[in-house]
Design a protein around this motif. Sequence first.
Motif, short mmCIF file in Angstrom:
data_model
loop_
_atom_site.label_atom_id
_atom_site.label_comp_id
_atom_site.label_asym_id
_atom_site.label_seq_id
_atom_site.Cartn_x
_atom_site.Cartn_y
_atom_site.Cartn_z
N GLN A 150 -15.10 7.21 12.85
CA GLN A 150 -16.56 7.24 12.94
C GLN A 150 -17.06 6.68 14.27
OE1 GLN A 150 -17.58 5.06 9.39
NE2 GLN A 150 -17.40 6.86 8.06
N ARG A 151 -16.23 5.84 14.91
CA ARG A 151 -16.59 5.33 16.24
C ARG A 151 -16.16 6.29 17.35
NH1 ARG A 151 -15.24 0.20 13.87
NH2 ARG A 151 -13.06 0.44 14.53
N GLY A 152 -15.51 7.40 16.96
CA GLY A 152 -15.10 8.39 17.95
C GLY A 152 -13.73 8.17 18.54
N ASP A 153 -12.91 7.30 17.91
CA ASP A 153 -11.58 7.01 18.46
C ASP A 153 -10.55 8.07 18.10
OD1 ASP A 153 -12.64 4.71 19.48
OD2 ASP A 153 -11.88 3.40 17.89
N PHE A 154 -10.83 8.89 17.07
CA PHE A 154 -9.88 9.92 16.63
C PHE A 154 -10.60 11.26 16.48
CE2 PHE A 154 -8.01 6.04 14.62
CZ PHE A 154 -6.82 6.01 15.35
N ASP A 155 -9.80 12.32 16.52
CA ASP A 155 -10.30 13.66 16.18
C ASP A 155 -10.07 13.95 14.70
OD1 ASP A 155 -11.04 14.56 18.88
OD2 ASP A 155 -8.90 14.37 19.28
N VAL A 156 -8.91 13.52 14.17
CA VAL A 156 -8.54 13.76 12.78
C VAL A 156 -7.84 12.52 12.24
CG1 VAL A 156 -7.24 15.20 11.16
CG2 VAL A 156 -8.21 16.23 13.22
N VAL A 157 -8.13 12.17 11.00
CA VAL A 157 -7.42 11.10 10.30
C VAL A 157 -6.87 11.67 9.00
CG1 VAL A 157 -7.72 8.97 8.96
CG2 VAL A 157 -8.62 9.12 11.29
N PHE A 158 -5.60 11.41 8.73
CA PHE A 158 -4.96 11.78 7.47
C PHE A 158 -4.71 10.50 6.68
CE2 PHE A 158 -3.65 15.17 10.41
CZ PHE A 158 -4.10 16.28 9.71
N GLY A 159 -5.30 10.43 5.50
CA GLY A 159 -5.16 9.22 4.71
C GLY A 159 -5.27 9.47 3.23
N LYS A 160 -5.35 8.40 2.46
CA LYS A 160 -5.31 8.51 1.00
C LYS A 160 -6.44 7.72 0.38
CE LYS A 160 -1.92 4.72 0.81
NZ LYS A 160 -1.67 4.56 2.26
N GLN A 161 -6.85 8.15 -0.81
CA GLN A 161 -7.85 7.47 -1.62
C GLN A 161 -7.43 7.59 -3.09
OE1 GLN A 161 -10.45 5.82 -0.37
NE2 GLN A 161 -10.28 6.51 1.74
N CYS A 162 -7.93 6.67 -3.90
CA CYS A 162 -7.70 6.77 -5.35
C CYS A 162 -8.96 7.22 -6.06
CB CYS A 162 -7.19 5.45 -5.92
SG CYS A 162 -5.46 5.13 -5.49
N ALA A 163 -9.91 7.73 -5.31
CA ALA A 163 -11.14 8.29 -5.87
C ALA A 163 -11.62 9.36 -4.92
CB ALA A 163 -12.20 7.22 -6.05
N ARG A 164 -12.32 10.34 -5.45
CA ARG A 164 -12.84 11.40 -4.60
C ARG A 164 -13.91 10.83 -3.67
NH1 ARG A 164 -13.28 16.69 -8.61
NH2 ARG A 164 -11.05 16.84 -9.02
N VAL A 165 -13.91 11.33 -2.45
CA VAL A 165 -14.84 10.78 -1.46
C VAL A 165 -15.80 11.87 -0.99
CG1 VAL A 165 -13.21 9.05 -0.68
CG2 VAL A 165 -13.25 11.27 0.45
N PRO A 166 -17.04 11.50 -0.70
CA PRO A 166 -18.01 12.47 -0.19
C PRO A 166 -17.86 12.63 1.32
CG PRO A 166 -19.05 10.35 -0.47
CD PRO A 166 -17.62 10.19 -0.94
N GLY A 167 -18.74 13.41 1.90
CA GLY A 167 -18.78 13.50 3.36
C GLY A 167 -17.84 14.55 3.90
N ASN A 168 -17.26 14.23 5.06
CA ASN A 168 -16.48 15.24 5.77
C ASN A 168 -15.00 15.22 5.40
OD1 ASN A 168 -15.82 12.81 6.94
ND2 ASN A 168 -15.77 13.59 9.04
N GLY A 169 -14.65 14.54 4.31
CA GLY A 169 -13.25 14.52 3.90
C GLY A 169 -12.83 15.83 3.26
N THR A 170 -11.69 16.36 3.70
CA THR A 170 -11.12 17.58 3.11
C THR A 170 -9.96 17.17 2.22
OG1 THR A 170 -11.67 18.93 5.06
CG2 THR A 170 -9.94 19.76 3.59
N LEU A 171 -10.08 17.46 0.91
CA LEU A 171 -9.03 17.11 -0.03
C LEU A 171 -7.84 18.05 0.19
CD1 LEU A 171 -8.01 15.48 -2.44
CD2 LEU A 171 -9.16 17.11 -3.93
N TYR A 271 -6.30 13.05 1.95
CA TYR A 271 -7.44 13.66 2.62
C TYR A 271 -7.19 13.84 4.12
CZ TYR A 271 -10.78 13.06 -1.25
OH TYR A 271 -11.45 13.15 -2.45
N ALA A 272 -7.94 14.77 4.68
CA ALA A 272 -8.10 14.86 6.13
C ALA A 272 -9.57 14.58 6.44
CB ALA A 272 -7.70 16.24 6.64
N PHE A 273 -9.81 13.68 7.36
CA PHE A 273 -11.16 13.36 7.82
C PHE A 273 -11.25 13.80 9.27
CE2 PHE A 273 -9.93 10.30 4.61
CZ PHE A 273 -11.01 10.30 3.74
N ALA A 274 -12.23 14.63 9.58
CA ALA A 274 -12.31 15.23 10.91
C ALA A 274 -13.56 14.77 11.65
CB ALA A 274 -12.28 16.75 10.81
N ASN A 275 -13.36 14.51 12.93
CA ASN A 275 -14.47 14.19 13.82
C ASN A 275 -14.58 15.26 14.89
OD1 ASN A 275 -16.61 12.53 14.54
ND2 ASN A 275 -15.41 11.45 16.08
#
Length: 303
Positions: A150-171, A271-275
């Motif tokens: 969110q601070r612009g340090d990455f283009d893509v983040v691949f990570g995990k959650q134990c609950a569905r997340v809103p926003g720009n996350g791609t399950l 998830y994949a989170f994209a900036n």
Amino acid sequence: MNGGATVNMESNAAALDIVLLRTFIEVVDTGGFALAAEQLALTAPAVSGHIKRLEPAAGTRLLSRTTRSFQLTPAGEMLYVYARNIVNLEREVRARLRQAPTAECMRIGASEDFTGAWLPRVLQAFRRTHPGASVELKVGVTANLVDDLQRGDFDVVFGKQCARVPGNGTLLWEEELVWAYDADSVFDSDNEVPVAVFPEPCVYREAAIAALTHAARPWRLVFESSSMAGCLSAAQAGFAVTPVARSQLREGLRVLDLSDCMPTLPNVQFYAFANSTSAAARELIAAVEKSGRQARFHIPAHW
């Protein structure tokens, strides 16, 4: 023909059509004609027709089919290896033809789950199709990586959650979160549970503590490590129990469940989170999602 038990193969096999090879790969990867049809945006009869055309072209039977399943024949196993290389090479050539080498840099953040299992092979393919691109990779905790994104340090983040997340996350996929423990040690289900977890913030840690607390199961923190390898080693030594995605289990570990008085854990979502909206970022996310599909992970419907 012998009672219709053999396939009428051409003596001079035709050229192998790359479209048919793609269908063949998808059938094998997804484990069925219907799933392959869904991924290829075709009908199941069309997929079946592709395989029926491919077998005479190959000059041999590729799949040994029953009413509900199939197995690769020895020839099918060999063709699968070659077909994947052919399709990958064709994709690489097309990518190189449509774009000149570029100095583009893909900045990626990933949790240890990804870097240890799925990401290396995907990044190799990405470098082949984007020969001028460079890759910067940082391994860390999902929550911290998303903050950096969110601070612009990455283009893509691949990570995990134990609950569905809103926003720009791609399950990408989801799988079971389980309790791992040494396969050769006797687990004492009457005493408090010795737990090995990541430091905060960690969704595995949060899920484990919540499940134990909800089940009124006494526990104590005996091992904390920022490395999954460290937590798994503690479990394999019989020193502690650690929560882990089922795909991360290794030889020498077993799953503790209700029969061991251990509460059920929630599924973990990857998830994949994209900036970035670049084509390269979209292609990388799609490749990681496909790797999960090939591993037979559950792919929920996107929302």
